[in-house]
Design a protein around this motif. Structure first.
Motif, PDB file in Angstrom:
ATOM      1  N   VAL A 148      -7.193   9.558 -16.665  1.00 51.67           N
ATOM      2  CA  VAL A 148      -7.008   8.111 -15.933  1.00 51.67           C
ATOM      3  C   VAL A 148      -6.045   7.337 -15.750  1.00 51.67           C
ATOM      4  N   LYS A 149      -5.466   7.007 -16.985  1.00 54.32           N
ATOM      5  CA  LYS A 149      -4.109   6.553 -16.717  1.00 54.32           C
ATOM      6  C   LYS A 149      -3.021   7.056 -16.028  1.00 54.32           C
ATOM      7  N   VAL A 150      -2.796   8.512 -16.286  1.00 56.25           N
ATOM      8  CA  VAL A 150      -1.692   9.273 -15.326  1.00 56.25           C
ATOM      9  C   VAL A 150      -1.967   9.267 -13.863  1.00 56.25           C
ATOM     10  N   LEU A 151      -3.430   9.274 -13.651  1.00 55.07           N
ATOM     11  CA  LEU A 151      -3.791   9.391 -12.330  1.00 55.07           C
ATOM     12  C   LEU A 151      -3.422   7.880 -11.651  1.00 55.07           C
ATOM     13  N   THR A 152      -3.475   6.848 -12.349  1.00 51.85           N
ATOM     14  CA  THR A 152      -3.120   5.546 -11.731  1.00 51.85           C
ATOM     15  C   THR A 152      -1.578   5.395 -11.368  1.00 51.85           C
ATOM     16  N   TYR A 153      -0.736   5.991 -12.290  1.00 50.68           N
ATOM     17  CA  TYR A 153       0.628   6.208 -11.804  1.00 50.68           C
ATOM     18  C   TYR A 153       0.822   6.968 -10.675  1.00 50.68           C
ATOM     19  N   VAL A 154       0.245   8.115 -10.630  1.00 56.97           N
ATOM     20  CA  VAL A 154       0.499   9.188  -9.641  1.00 56.97           C
ATOM     21  C   VAL A 154      -0.054   8.370  -8.196  1.00 56.97           C
ATOM     22  N   LEU A 155      -1.293   7.852  -8.355  1.00 57.65           N
ATOM     23  CA  LEU A 155      -1.714   6.772  -7.102  1.00 57.65           C
ATOM     24  C   LEU A 155      -0.628   5.780  -6.721  1.00 57.65           C
ATOM     25  N   LEU A 156      -0.037   5.352  -7.398  1.00 56.44           N
ATOM     26  CA  LEU A 156       0.718   4.305  -7.302  1.00 56.44           C
ATOM     27  C   LEU A 156       2.038   5.210  -6.693  1.00 56.44           C
ATOM     28  N   GLY A 157       2.431   6.078  -7.257  1.00 56.31           N
ATOM     29  CA  GLY A 157       3.533   7.013  -6.477  1.00 56.31           C
ATOM     30  C   GLY A 157       3.320   7.387  -5.249  1.00 56.31           C
ATOM     31  N   VAL A 158       2.262   7.827  -5.153  1.00 56.45           N
ATOM     32  CA  VAL A 158       2.041   8.287  -3.747  1.00 56.45           C
ATOM     33  C   VAL A 158       1.949   6.970  -2.693  1.00 56.45           C
ATOM     34  N   CYS A 159       1.276   5.969  -3.186  1.00 60.06           N
ATOM     35  CA  CYS A 159       1.656   4.759  -2.428  1.00 60.06           C
ATOM     36  C   CYS A 159       2.991   4.355  -1.992  1.00 60.06           C
ATOM     37  N   VAL A 160       4.089   4.465  -3.043  1.00 57.72           N
ATOM     38  CA  VAL A 160       5.081   4.208  -2.750  1.00 57.72           C
ATOM     39  C   VAL A 160       5.628   5.301  -1.762  1.00 57.72           C
ATOM     40  N   GLY A 161       5.215   6.555  -1.967  1.00 58.40           N
ATOM     41  CA  GLY A 161       5.787   7.649  -0.938  1.00 58.40           C
ATOM     42  C   GLY A 161       5.307   7.140   0.580  1.00 58.40           C
ATOM     43  N   ILE A 162       4.167   6.780   0.589  1.00 58.94           N
ATOM     44  CA  ILE A 162       3.450   6.654   1.991  1.00 58.94           C
ATOM     45  C   ILE A 162       4.186   5.285   2.488  1.00 58.94           C
ATOM     46  N   ALA A 163       4.575   4.381   1.834  1.00 60.38           N
ATOM     47  CA  ALA A 163       5.238   2.998   2.024  1.00 60.38           C
ATOM     48  C   ALA A 163       6.732   3.276   2.588  1.00 60.38           C
ATOM     49  N   THR A 164       7.180   4.311   1.944  1.00 61.61           N
ATOM     50  CA  THR A 164       8.633   4.678   2.291  1.00 61.61           C
ATOM     51  C   THR A 164       8.635   5.397   3.585  1.00 61.61           C
ATOM     52  N   LEU A 165       7.653   6.451   3.790  1.00 63.91           N
ATOM     53  CA  LEU A 165       7.924   7.128   5.006  1.00 63.91           C
ATOM     54  C   LEU A 165       7.435   6.424   6.329  1.00 63.91           C
ATOM     55  N   LEU A 166       6.990   5.196   5.749  1.00 58.80           N
ATOM     56  CA  LEU A 166       6.784   4.492   7.074  1.00 58.80           C
ATOM     57  C   LEU A 166       7.937   3.417   7.298  1.00 58.80           C
ATOM     58  N   TYR A 167       8.732   3.476   6.138  1.00 60.37           N
ATOM     59  CA  TYR A 167       9.909   2.551   6.176  1.00 60.37           C
ATOM     60  C   TYR A 167      11.076   3.151   6.580  1.00 60.37           C
ATOM     61  N   VAL A 168      11.329   4.318   6.423  1.00 62.26           N
ATOM     62  CA  VAL A 168      12.577   4.938   6.688  1.00 62.26           C
ATOM     63  C   VAL A 168      12.815   4.957   8.249  1.00 62.26           C
ATOM     64  N   PRO A 169      11.962   5.283   9.144  1.00 69.89           N
ATOM     65  CA  PRO A 169      12.119   5.179  10.470  1.00 69.89           C
ATOM     66  C   PRO A 169      12.538   3.971  11.128  1.00 69.89           C
ATOM     67  N   ARG A 170      12.348   2.664  10.161  1.00 71.45           N
ATOM     68  CA  ARG A 170      12.700   1.402  10.705  1.00 71.45           C
ATOM     69  C   ARG A 170      14.147   1.223  11.016  1.00 71.45           C
ATOM     70  N   LEU A 171      15.186   1.798   9.941  1.00 70.77           N
ATOM     71  CA  LEU A 171      16.416   1.742   9.979  1.00 70.77           C
ATOM     72  C   LEU A 171      16.980   3.047  10.120  1.00 70.77           C
ATOM     73  N   GLY A 172      16.361   4.041   9.836  1.00 72.93           N
ATOM     74  CA  GLY A 172      16.828   5.251   9.698  1.00 72.93           C
ATOM     75  C   GLY A 172      17.774   5.573   8.747  1.00 72.93           C
ATOM     76  N   SER A 173      18.048   4.636   7.593  1.00 75.86           N
ATOM     77  CA  SER A 173      18.903   4.959   6.549  1.00 75.86           C
ATOM     78  C   SER A 173      18.399   4.476   5.365  1.00 75.86           C
ATOM     79  N   ALA A 174      19.069   5.016   4.367  1.00 71.04           N
ATOM     80  CA  ALA A 174      18.885   4.464   2.798  1.00 71.04           C
ATOM     81  C   ALA A 174      20.354   4.095   2.152  1.00 71.04           C
TER      82      ALA A 174
END
Lengths: 516, 336
Positions: free
Chosen positions: B233-259
């Motif tokens: 359960v604990k590992v899954l919470t971190y995986v879930l958070l990681g996936v959320c960060v992934g989703i947030a990032t893939l929405l964020y990248v096209p905004r500026l198109g750079s990192a």
């Protein structure tokens, strides 16, 4: 601060402590419903009642930790501002809690003066504090000095520090909540002589205890609470165990252990030559059969809890094996044990047993969430609610609602909640570790009834207890451990095989051993 | 006294004395939001416009999505300090991968699609790594993620050679709708935010897993002795958070198109602040997705107000958020 009020000392007859009509409600529970208490100077006044009767709540009101909804308190005739710990302290009331609350890294003297350090020009005057603390300790006759670090003291000694602190503050009312719970017999005796000495000096002492013998030894009067209400006060001359129990429970006790002996069914659990890694359990073998209650007796530290934890998979087994219905348990973890049908009710239910911050419903259903879910583990609230209500009914758990937090329940109800959780998994084996510890008499008899019912349904019960009458009353047979070894078994026959205190103690102390 | 449990049992709807207080507490963040919005309307008439509202919500989406994942981690009694760095690393890797795929002849759509998938994979893997270190390695979550906070951002800086990684123009055009497009006048990131929050709410409140997360946060040892597979359960919470960060990032990248090394800077502060402001206690055990969402919006409304008005310098935005966390934590302390 008290200069204005000091004139009314003209009431020599005023009791040291007078509480009248105290009421206090918590969410869903009426903890106190109009309690009166009168304590004279120079008396030990015992306060008795089942767990959950309201003793601790009443004392917390007195100490200012809780604010009462209604009622008034007078200390030496002066009204006390309720709900203000500082006002309670100034009025000369000191509560010594069950859990000692010394600062472990400070010295005895620093603890005694904690919060009111003697200082000279802003700098703490350690020498003066040590001297004054030493004087107080001397009147108590302690074996330690003021400069010892608190963490080095035994619990009995820490208690003496708390008492010293109370004396230093010139407390006139001393409240002791189950002070002997963690003391040895000798320490208890010393505490008693100290209490008698304080009584002679005119202190009013409220003594909260479950133990009849202590009340007989100390109390001048006894007041009894039940279900948050005041039942009555007995003078010393009126004391009798029967009468007190009846006042506490509200009915004659009648048959205490109603357990009928069962015919043992097939073998469910086999423990073969099991030892742990720390030498607390040595080469123990035993079997449990469906539908029997097996008592596991022994002195404290005999390895009973450790054995239960090994069976449950909570600790590592060094050698030996555990078999359920003939199959060896391979996955040695609590989760593996639970899946094969072993339940464990730990002795320390607050640290290891209950989710205190979670609701009664969540506590009861925690072990069956996977089973009771549908699809991608979606919960079925209605079904869970139904299970909870059924368990609350079956186990006679007194709780305001299924959503009430476990934290707010009395010890007995918490214990029933925990047993209910395990019963939900339909266990084959249930390991109960001191299930009636800290539980009042009424709840005890209910727990015995529950355990009897479980056995009747075919559960194999291992009942660990340090209370011999209880082990003898409830068990079909009794195993006795000593220093990690299983010393013998009493099957309830005649003579040496009889389940009696003498036979159990003979094994437990090593006076006898069976070739088993 | 024969106990009469069935009579004592009241349906929760009847409410104990706790109910009003609890309800009030749950309303705290919403109340705060209402007050802020009223203030905003009074101070600047550009505030209470649909465009500004959507602007605020779109900016909230990144932090809000991460905060939903963070909510699980915090309820289970953990913490993840690395989310900002992780976002930066994911952004960098995604841009590198998309550019590479574009160069070797993938169609822009395929390159962008694979890149987005990769964002989720990297996020999930980072979370899995955290979870393993914390459960099997038995290291404090604070230490593990403090370490990776440094590691992730350093690698991004290294990949970008200290500068910025930029998405090729053709890809950028293909990718930009993910941030800029809208449906029914509501920008796409806001829809994703709503979806993530809804799924998060269902998982937390309506599944056995969600109950286990709360159980572990309430008392891990007790959970271990109940039928809870604590490590999984604990590992899954971190995986879930990681996936959320992934989703947030893939929405964020096209905004500026750079990192760049400043991508996702202080996101951990904002995400954790959102959760705490939303009424979840840092000690774990209980919390709310709704509260977290409101908390995230509240924080970006504060930022928005600082931008629109000249109450204080915009440079003090992070300071204001810091003050808000401390004040809310102070208010929570009172509840004990």
């Amino acid at each position: 601060m008290v200069a204005l009020a000091s004139n009314d000392a003209s009431q020599p007859e005023a009791p040291a402590l007078e509480m009248r009509g105290i009421e206090k409600s918590f969410p869903g529970v009426k903890a106190l419903r109009g309690v009166d208490l009168n304590v004279r100077s120079g008396e030990v006044h015992a306060l008795m009642g089942e767990n959950g009767a309201g003793k601790s709540t009443l004392m917390k009101v007195l100490a200012g930790a809780y604010r009462a909804d209604k009622g008034e308190v007078r200390v030496n005739g002066r009204p006390l501002t309720l709900g203000d710990p500082a006002a309670s302290r100034r009025s000369g009331v000191t509560l010594i809690y069950q859990e000692i609350s010394l600062a472990p890294n400070l010295s005895v003297a620093e603890n005694i003066f904690l919060g009111e350090e003697i200082s000279r020009g802003g700098i703490v005057d350690r020498a003066a504090m040590r001297k004054r603390a030493g004087e107080v300790l001397e009147t108590l006759g302690t074996s330690f000095g003021p400069e010892v670090q608190a963490s080095r003291l035994s619990i009995a000694e820490q208690q003496q520090v708390e008492i010293a602190r109370a004396l230093h503050r010139k407390s006139r009312v001393l409240i002791m909540d189950e002070p002997t719970a963690a003391l040895s017999d000798r320490e208890t005796e010393r505490l008693f002589s100290l209490i008698r000495k304080l009584r002679e000096e005119g202190l009013a002492i409220v003594y909260i205890s479950h133990r009849m013998a202590e009340v007989y030894a100390l109390a001048d009067r006894v007041s009894v609470l039940r279900d948050g209400g005041y039942v009555g006060t007995l003078e010393r001359s009126e004391l009798s165990a029967e009468r007190l129990i009846q006042m506490m429970v509200g009915r004659p006790l009648g048959e205490f252990y109603r357990h009928e002996r069962h015919k043992a069914g097939s073998e469910v659990l086999e423990v073969k030559n099991v030892s742990d890694t720390r030498g607390k359990v040595r080469n123990v073998s035993l079997t449990l059969h469906a539908g029997e209650i097996v008592g596991l007796a022994g002195l404290v530290g005999a390895g009973r809890t450790e054995l239960a934890r090994l069976i449950f998979g909570a600790d590592r087994i060094a050698s030996g094996s555990v078999l359920i219905e003939g199959n060896e348990l391979r996955a040695r973890s609590p989760l593996g044990a639970i899946r094969t049908g072993i339940g464990y009710v730990p002795e320390d239910r607050k640290q290891l047993g209950l989710f205190l911050e979670m609701s009664a419903s969540e506590n009861i259903t925690m072990n069956v969430l996977d089973r009771e879910s549908v699809g991608a583990s979606m919960l079925r609230p209605k079904r869970l609610r139904q299970l909870t209500l059924q368990a609350i009914k079956d186990f006679a758990i007194r709780v305001a609602s299924p959503a009430a937090k476990a934290l707010g329940l009395s010890g007995g109800n918490q214990q029933k909640l925990l047993v209910a959780r395990w019963v939900e998994i339909h266990p084959k084996v249930l390991l109960l570790d001191e299930p009636t510890r800290g539980v009042d008499i009424g709840a005890k008899s209910e727990i015995y009834r529950l355990v009897g019912e479980l056995a009747a349904k075919g559960v194999a019960v291992l009942f660990i207890s340090s209370e011999l009458p209880e082990v003898i009353g409830i068990s079909d047979r009794v195993l006795v451990m000593r220093e990690g070894n299983l010393m013998g078994e009493l099957r309830g026959g005649e003579g040496q095989d009889a389940i009696t205190q003498e036979n159990i103690m003979a094994f437990a102390t090593g006076a006898a051993s069976s070739p088993a | 006294m024969p106990p009469e449990p069935t009579e004592n049992v009241r349906p929760p709807s009847a409410g104990g004395n706790a109910a009003p207080w609890r309800r009030l507490h749950g309303a705290g963040p919403i109340l705060g939001l209402v007050i802020l919005c009223t203030l905003g309307t009074l101070l600047n008439h550009d505030f209470a416009t649909f465009d500004n509202a959507m602007n605020v919500l779109t900016r909230t989406a990144f932090i809000g999505i991460i905060a939903v994942g963070m909510c699980f981690v915090i309820i289970s009694g953990g913490i993840d300090l690395s989310v900002g760095s992780m976002a930066a690393l994911i952004a960098g890797c995604v841009i590198l991968l998309m550019n590479k795929l574009g160069n070797v002849g993938f169609s822009p759509v395929a390159a962008v699609g694979l890149g987005m998938l990769c964002a989720l994979l990297i996020g999930g893997s980072c979370g899995f790594l955290h979870g393993l270190c914390i459960t099997k390695g038995q290291i404090e979550p604070f230490i593990v993620t403090l370490g990776t906070l440094g590691i992730y951002r350093a690698y991004l800086t290294y990949f970008a050679d200290g500068g910025a990684l930029t998405l090729d123009n053709t890809l950028s055009d293909t990718y930009s709708p993910v941030y800029y497009a809208s449906l029914l006048h509501i920008p796409f990131p806001v829809w994703v935010f709503i979806a993530v929050a809804a799924v998060g709410g269902v998982i937390l409140n309506r599944t056995a897993y969600g109950r286990y997360v709360q159980a572990i946060g309430s008392n891990e040892q007790v959970a271990r002795y109940a039928a809870v597979n604590v490590d999984r359960v604990k590992v899954l919470t971190y995986v879930l958070l990681g996936v959320c960060v992934g989703i947030a990032t893939l929405l964020y990248v096209p905004r500026l198109g750079s990192a760049s090394p400043t991508t996702g800077l202080l996101w951990e502060l904002e995400a954790i602040a959102s959760v705490i402001v939303g009424g979840t206690v840092l000690r774990g055990g209980a919390g709310s997705i709704t509260g977290t969402v409101v908390g995230a919006i509240l924080l970006s409304v504060i930022g928005n107000l600082l931008n629109l008005t000249n109450l204080t310098s915009v440079y003090l935005n992070a300071a204001v958020q810091g003050f808000v966390i401390i004040i809310v934590a102070f208010l929570q302390r009172r509840r004990r």
